[in-house]
Scaffold this motif. Structure first.
Motif, short mmCIF file in Angstrom:
data_model
loop_
_atom_site.label_atom_id
_atom_site.label_comp_id
_atom_site.label_asym_id
_atom_site.label_seq_id
_atom_site.Cartn_x
_atom_site.Cartn_y
_atom_site.Cartn_z
N ARG A 78 33.30 -21.86 19.66
CA ARG A 78 32.25 -22.86 19.80
C ARG A 78 32.57 -24.05 18.90
O ARG A 78 32.72 -23.88 17.68
N ALA A 79 32.64 -25.24 19.48
CA ALA A 79 32.97 -26.42 18.69
C ALA A 79 31.88 -26.72 17.65
O ALA A 79 32.18 -27.02 16.49
N TRP A 80 30.61 -26.65 18.09
CA TRP A 80 29.53 -27.00 17.16
C TRP A 80 29.46 -26.03 15.99
O TRP A 80 29.17 -26.44 14.85
N LEU A 81 29.77 -24.75 16.24
CA LEU A 81 29.73 -23.77 15.16
C LEU A 81 30.88 -24.00 14.18
O LEU A 81 30.71 -23.88 12.96
N ALA A 82 32.06 -24.36 14.72
CA ALA A 82 33.20 -24.66 13.85
C ALA A 82 32.91 -25.89 12.99
O ALA A 82 33.23 -25.92 11.79
N ILE A 83 32.29 -26.91 13.57
CA ILE A 83 31.94 -28.11 12.79
C ILE A 83 30.98 -27.76 11.67
O ILE A 83 31.14 -28.21 10.53
N LEU A 84 29.99 -26.94 11.99
CA LEU A 84 29.00 -26.55 10.98
C LEU A 84 29.66 -25.80 9.82
O LEU A 84 29.41 -26.09 8.65
N VAL A 85 30.52 -24.83 10.14
CA VAL A 85 31.19 -24.05 9.09
C VAL A 85 32.09 -24.95 8.25
O VAL A 85 32.11 -24.87 7.01
N ALA A 86 32.86 -25.84 8.90
CA ALA A 86 33.76 -26.74 8.17
C ALA A 86 32.98 -27.66 7.23
O ALA A 86 33.40 -27.90 6.10
N VAL A 87 31.86 -28.15 7.72
CA VAL A 87 31.04 -29.03 6.87
C VAL A 87 30.53 -28.26 5.66
O VAL A 87 30.55 -28.76 4.52
N LEU A 88 30.08 -27.02 5.88
CA LEU A 88 29.51 -26.24 4.79
C LEU A 88 30.54 -25.83 3.73
O LEU A 88 30.21 -25.75 2.54
N VAL A 89 31.78 -25.58 4.14
CA VAL A 89 32.76 -25.07 3.18
C VAL A 89 33.68 -26.16 2.64
O VAL A 89 34.38 -25.93 1.65
N ILE A 90 33.71 -27.35 3.27
CA ILE A 90 34.60 -28.41 2.80
C ILE A 90 33.81 -29.66 2.41
O ILE A 90 33.84 -30.10 1.26
N ALA A 91 33.13 -30.26 3.39
CA ALA A 91 32.48 -31.54 3.14
C ALA A 91 31.33 -31.43 2.14
O ALA A 91 31.20 -32.25 1.23
N VAL A 92 30.49 -30.41 2.30
CA VAL A 92 29.33 -30.28 1.40
C VAL A 92 29.76 -30.02 -0.05
O VAL A 92 29.29 -30.70 -0.97
N PRO A 93 30.63 -29.04 -0.33
CA PRO A 93 31.07 -28.86 -1.73
C PRO A 93 31.72 -30.11 -2.31
O PRO A 93 31.48 -30.46 -3.47
N TYR A 94 32.54 -30.80 -1.52
CA TYR A 94 33.19 -32.02 -2.02
C TYR A 94 32.16 -33.09 -2.35
O TYR A 94 32.26 -33.77 -3.38
N ALA A 95 31.15 -33.25 -1.49
CA ALA A 95 30.15 -34.31 -1.70
C ALA A 95 29.21 -33.99 -2.86
O ALA A 95 28.98 -34.82 -3.73
N VAL A 96 28.66 -32.77 -2.88
CA VAL A 96 27.63 -32.46 -3.88
C VAL A 96 28.22 -32.35 -5.29
O VAL A 96 27.54 -32.63 -6.27
N THR A 97 29.48 -31.93 -5.41
CA THR A 97 30.08 -31.82 -6.75
C THR A 97 30.47 -33.16 -7.32
O THR A 97 30.71 -33.27 -8.52
N SER A 98 30.56 -34.19 -6.47
CA SER A 98 30.87 -35.52 -6.99
C SER A 98 29.65 -36.21 -7.56
O SER A 98 29.76 -37.29 -8.14
N LEU A 99 28.49 -35.61 -7.42
CA LEU A 99 27.23 -36.15 -7.94
C LEU A 99 26.71 -35.25 -9.07
O LEU A 99 26.97 -34.05 -9.08
N PRO A 100 25.96 -35.81 -10.01
CA PRO A 100 25.36 -34.97 -11.06
C PRO A 100 24.13 -34.24 -10.53
O PRO A 100 23.00 -34.47 -10.96
N LEU A 101 24.37 -33.34 -9.58
CA LEU A 101 23.27 -32.65 -8.90
C LEU A 101 23.20 -31.18 -9.29
O LEU A 101 22.13 -30.68 -9.65
N LEU A 102 24.32 -30.49 -9.24
CA LEU A 102 24.37 -29.06 -9.52
C LEU A 102 24.83 -28.81 -10.95
O LEU A 102 25.47 -29.67 -11.57
N PRO A 103 24.52 -27.64 -11.51
CA PRO A 103 25.06 -27.31 -12.84
C PRO A 103 26.58 -27.38 -12.84
O PRO A 103 27.24 -27.08 -11.84
#
Length: 526
Positions: free
Chosen positions: A402-427
């Motif tokens: 499923r393309a949409w499922l692959a996009i969701l997983v890729a976003v969660l494991v690559i894009a989201v960690p990269y984006a949120v760790t670049s901000l002073p958001l998480l410990p």
């Protein structure tokens, strides 16, 4: 033409549809546009022309602020002192700006130094006591050698000695002034015949963290001062007739605390000298106001989303396409999508990084200098990481069907960690953990800021410090790509075997009457 080349050509023809090419061009444009927008929007604001940031002997940005009591020193000579006290103060920011407490920050420094003049960024070697790190010998801003631990009190003084022989500077320490221990030595090439030797004091800001977001932190810096008290000052190779001269290396005595309470400077009283200073002598870093080279890559997260959509939809056969996705086809798709993404990233990064740095410098914003190899590593390495991320997304689409499922997983494991760790958001600990175990670790290849043990800084992902070296981060991402691709290839192999078994099962077999439906083996027997 070989079958492999023909397969690659066919997959490239399938990929080069206008929609996909436009999407990849849009991803490159996002990186370039947001990066240059960030560069143009940063302007230095000074009363008059902004002063140039000091650079060290190797051309890199440095911090060089201290109070320096000095004399001329020839090609050979030495300075020996006994240090009897080291004290300091810390000033709290508003609304507690009038709250001043005694104390030394860990890297407050006071001691003796040999320096090529009093200009900022000049070559030097120093032997010092620190607030919490004992005796240290440091030279030319980046180099640090540890001596004995412990502090200093009037009842337990510390003796320090620096000697010069040509371009060689050697540091010694002693507890009694009789038995000396060598701390370290350095060669400062290009020292002039006459340099400055004397006593100094400096104290970097007290870095504190203020909690924000979901446990993240932003930095606050409090003004500090340090004072060293010296006696038994012995000099060799100096002109005693000239006496001492006091100089503020860098801007000093401009804060309210220094104006109305205790100014930085030196007091000579009898055989005792007290030197008070503020600032730091060490390598420049992101916390000191300089921008890192990778600071303009804020558009990478959005570009990743576009790449993920393209790669996942390309992995799934188009409507009406009856051709099966075999292992060879999947390999060809991975080569095509990886190559296109790499070239797209290479073009975008090759524009935004050098041009963005030039724009910042033109606007009066200092940029941390890096070697040509490091700049190439950032451009080529980050483009390679984008390509690996695209291949991982492609493999996920093959595995999950499923393309949409692959996009969701890729976003969660690559894009989201990269984006949120670049901000002073998480410990900080959680951010560092995410950038160690998720595929986003690969983006460590873009880091240029360096963590120095002798510099107090907020060494966290939100400040640009990845927990893994660039090669280790790429290895984590590469391992994830290999695992997911392996699972997908294994599934395709099992699928091929099932298809082969089904084909065998469809081969006509003999009927109960002895006749075969496909062909006759001979005359029928009655």
């Amino acid at each position: 033409m070989s079958s492999h080349s023909e397969l690659l050509r066919r997959e490239w023809m399938r990929f080069r549809r206008p929609g996909r090419l436009i999407a990849m061009a849009a991803a490159a444009l996002i990186v370039v546009a947001l990066g240059l927008l960030s560069a143009f929007s940063n302007q230095a604001s000074c009363d008059g022309p902004c002063p140039a940031r000091p650079t060290g002997p190797d051309g890199s940005l440095v911090d060089d602020h201290s109070y320096f009591l000095h004399r001329d020193l020839g090609r050979s000579g030495s300075i020996t002192v006994r240090m009897t006290s080291m004290t300091g103060t810390i000033t709290y920011p508003p609304p507690n700006h009038d709250r001043i407490v005694p104390g030394l920050v860990p890297w407050a420094k006071a001691g003796i130094i040999i320096k090529d003049g009093v200009r900022q960024g000049s070559s030097y070697a120093a032997l010092m006591l620190t607030g919490s790190h004992g005796v240290r010998m440091q030279d030319d801003y980046r180099h640090d050698i540890a001596g004995n631990a412990g502090g200093v009190t009037p009842g337990s003084p510390r003796w320090l000695r620096l000697t010069r022989t040509g371009d060689t500077i050697t540091g010694y320490e002693s507890l009694d002034g009789a038995r000396w221990t060598r701390v370290g030595g350095t060669h400062l090439s290009g020292l002039p015949r006459t340099v400055q030797v004397g006593l100094f004091a400096t104290s970097p800001g007290d870095l504190t963290l203020r909690r924000v977001g979901l446990g993240g932190a932003t930095e606050e810096v409090r003004f500090t001062q340090a004072s060293g008290v010296f006696d038994h000052v012995g000099l060799k190779g100096t002109d005693s007739a000239r006496g001492w001269k006091g100089s503020a290396v860098g801007e000093m005595n401009h804060t309210d605390w220094e104006k109305y309470h205790k100014a930085s400077g030196a007091v000579v009283k009898g055989g005792t000298i007290t030197v008070t200073g503020t600032g730091d002598i060490g390598p420049g870093n992101a916390e000191s106001g300089a921008r890192p080279l990778e600071g303009g890559l804020g558009g990478l997260s959005l570009a990743l989303l576009v790449v993920f959509v393209v790669a996942a939809r390309y992995a799934v056969p188009d409507r009406g396409d009856e051709s099966p996705v075999t292992r060879r086809v999947l390999a060809a798709k991975a080569v095509v999508v990886g190559t296109v993404t790499f070239l797209t990233g290479l073009l975008a990064l090759g524009i935004v990084i050098p041009v963005g740095a030039a724009v910042l410098r033109g606007n009066g914003i200092p940029v941390i200098a890096v070697s040509a190899f490091t700049e190439v590593r950032v451009v080529v390495g980050t483009a390679a990481v984008l390509a690996l991320a695209a291949v991982l997304d492609l493999a996920l689409a093959c595995l999950l069907k499923r393309a949409w499922l692959a996009i969701l997983v890729a976003v969660l494991v690559i894009a989201v960690p990269y984006a949120v760790t670049s901000l002073p958001l998480l410990p900080d600990g959680l951010s560092q953990w995410l950038l160690r175990v998720t595929p986003a670790a690969g983006f460590a290849t873009q880091q240029t800021v360096v963590a120095y043990a002798q510099v107090t800084a907020h060494y966290a992902p939100s400040a640009g410090y990845f927990p893994l070296p660039w090669w280790a981060g790429v290895a984590v991402l590469g391992a994830d790509v290999a695992i997911v691709l392996g699972l997908c290839l294994r599934g395709l192999r099992a699928s091929d075997e099932r298809a082969g078994a089904a084909a065998i099962a469809r081969v006509p077999t003999a009927s109960p009457g002895g006749r075969r439906s496909a062909r006759r083996s001979g005359p029928a027997r009655g």
